[in-house]
Design a protein around this motif. Structure first.
Motif, PDB file in Angstrom:
ATOM      1  N   ALA A 134      -0.907 -38.164  -7.365  1.00 44.08           N
ATOM      2  CA  ALA A 134      -0.568 -36.803  -7.360  1.00 44.08           C
ATOM      3  C   ALA A 134      -0.851 -36.071  -6.311  1.00 44.08           C
ATOM      4  N   HIS A 135      -1.875 -36.363  -5.369  1.00 42.80           N
ATOM      5  CA  HIS A 135      -2.022 -35.275  -4.237  1.00 42.80           C
ATOM      6  C   HIS A 135      -0.883 -36.037  -3.327  1.00 42.80           C
ATOM      7  N   LEU A 136      -0.632 -37.283  -3.350  1.00 36.01           N
ATOM      8  CA  LEU A 136       0.534 -37.784  -2.366  1.00 36.01           C
ATOM      9  C   LEU A 136       1.690 -37.182  -2.607  1.00 36.01           C
ATOM     10  N   SER A 137       2.334 -37.075  -3.760  1.00 36.39           N
ATOM     11  CA  SER A 137       3.349 -36.517  -4.098  1.00 36.39           C
ATOM     12  C   SER A 137       3.636 -35.067  -3.593  1.00 36.39           C
ATOM     13  N   LYS A 138       2.335 -34.193  -3.720  1.00 34.95           N
ATOM     14  CA  LYS A 138       2.281 -33.003  -3.281  1.00 34.95           C
ATOM     15  C   LYS A 138       2.484 -32.942  -1.777  1.00 34.95           C
ATOM     16  N   VAL A 139       1.729 -33.788  -0.964  1.00 31.36           N
ATOM     17  CA  VAL A 139       1.865 -33.621   0.406  1.00 31.36           C
ATOM     18  C   VAL A 139       3.330 -33.984   0.798  1.00 31.36           C
ATOM     19  N   LEU A 140       3.698 -34.948   0.210  1.00 35.45           N
ATOM     20  CA  LEU A 140       5.238 -35.448   0.633  1.00 35.45           C
ATOM     21  C   LEU A 140       6.201 -34.245   0.423  1.00 35.45           C
ATOM     22  N   LEU A 141       6.078 -33.369  -0.531  1.00 32.18           N
ATOM     23  CA  LEU A 141       7.045 -32.334  -0.672  1.00 32.18           C
ATOM     24  C   LEU A 141       6.559 -31.272   0.372  1.00 32.18           C
TER      25      LEU A 141
END
Length: 354
Positions: free
Chosen positions: A262-269
């Motif tokens: 979940a944190h990775l998806s936020k950082v990618l956005l």
């Protein structure tokens, strides 16, 4: 390695490897830099280092004259290719969020079953550790289980002192020392660790694998003639605790993976949108930048900086995937099987045939 080295007859083989965790020794042998990059290092810091490598590489090629920075078509084509490759990251983010949500969503019956199973697991730990209420914090919960494993194992020291066979006693003492050492390593790692960081999971990553469970069962089975009823009960509880510790480790790994994805998806956005916008602006204005700056060396630095910037989403995905893949590979031997340790059981069978 023969069974005679430990004073164990053909039916009582306990391999040297079972007295320690192979993954722990792998951790001690491997390069600290490698472990920091793959596991323990701050992901933002590592992404920054990787970005620095990209910048230095591009600048070196540019200063060597292999990138015609005064030609706007070359630089903009390269940036356009990277920006175009960034667009599929939207699909990646959606896939990651779908994976995380699939673990979180459920109907009341499914959620109730999951809740009851977690409560039953906590009750089992409380029964084995003689604790009225087990801690809610993951780090404290793991510490409770590890302390109980070490405490039960240390009771076997008195058992070793009573054994008539000194070689058997040595095997038991080696097992106790191995468990005590791992307990100290885990306790040290768990100090001041908070869930949501990597510290809690890292503390038990590679520790207390199936080798300890295998060794405890071997001692329980093959040394039974020299064990009292109290010793047998201690080993029975120890085997159960080691099994529950493996379950706890996998449970917290699952929870951490959900958080990490979940944190990775936020950082990618967060990273992806500025890089798309910045790359597009660069492609539209680079001809003007050439006319304004004019100095080739400065243009090399500008182009290298822009390439590094638009490459940032790939860098972020790379460093997070490194850790996720490393965690998965190092906890693949879940349960009573230990595929990473060569027990040489085939050799033992050949000895019996002879």
């Amino acid at each position: 390695m023969s069974a005679d080295e430990y004073g164990i007859d053909e039916g009582e083989r306990i391999d040297e490897e079972v007295s320690r965790s192979d993954l722990v020794h792998e951790r001690l042998r491997e390069s600290p830099i490698k472990r920091w990059v793959l596991l323990d290092g701050n992901r933002y810091a590592i992404a920054g280092l990787f970005s620095l490598v990209v910048f230095v590489t591009c600048a070196s090629i540019g200063f060597a004259g292999y990138i015609p920075v005064t030609d706007p078509g070359t630089a903009t084509t390269l940036v356009a290719a990277i920006v175009g490759g960034t667009l599929p990251f939207i699909t990646i983010v959606l896939a990651i969020n779908q994976l995380v949500l699939s673990q979180e969503l459920g109907w009341p019956g499914d959620l109730a079953d999951r809740f009851e199973e977690m409560v039953a697991f906590r009750h089992e730990i409380e029964s084995l550790t003689d604790t009225p209420v087990s801690p809610a914090a993951p780090a404290d919960f793991l510490q409770l289980v590890v302390d109980s494993v070490v405490d039960r194992t240390e009771r076997l020291e008195a058992t070793a002192d009573r054994m008539a066979d000194p070689e058997r006693a040595a095997v038991v003492r080696d097992f106790v020392e191995a468990v005590r050492t791992e307990g100290e390593l885990v306790s040290e790692s768990l100090e001041d660790s908070d869930f949501g960081t990597f510290a809690t999971l890292s503390s038990v990553l590679g520790h207390f694998n199936g080798a300890h469970l295998y060794a405890a069962r071997q001692i329980r089975t093959h040394y039974a003639d020299e064990l009292s009823s109290e010793d047998l009960e201690t080993l029975d509880v120890l085997v159960e605790l080691l099994g529950q510790l493996a379950i706890a480790r996998q449970t917290f790994k699952t929870l951490y993976m959900q958080y990490e994805l979940a944190h990775l998806s936020k950082v990618l956005l967060v990273v992806g949108f500025p890089t798309l916008l910045g790359g597009g602006i660069f492609m539209m204005t680079y001809s003007t930048i050439i006319e304004t700056v004019g100095t080739p060396s400065v243009l090399v630095l500008i182009v290298s900086g822009v390439i590094t910037f638009v490459f940032l989403p790939f860098t972020v995905l790379l460093v997070y995937t490194f850790r996720i893949a490393s965690i998965t590979s190092r906890t693949a031997d879940f349960g009573p099987f230990v595929p990473r340790v060569d027990f040489e059981e085939k050799a033992g069978l050949e000895e019996r045939r002879e």
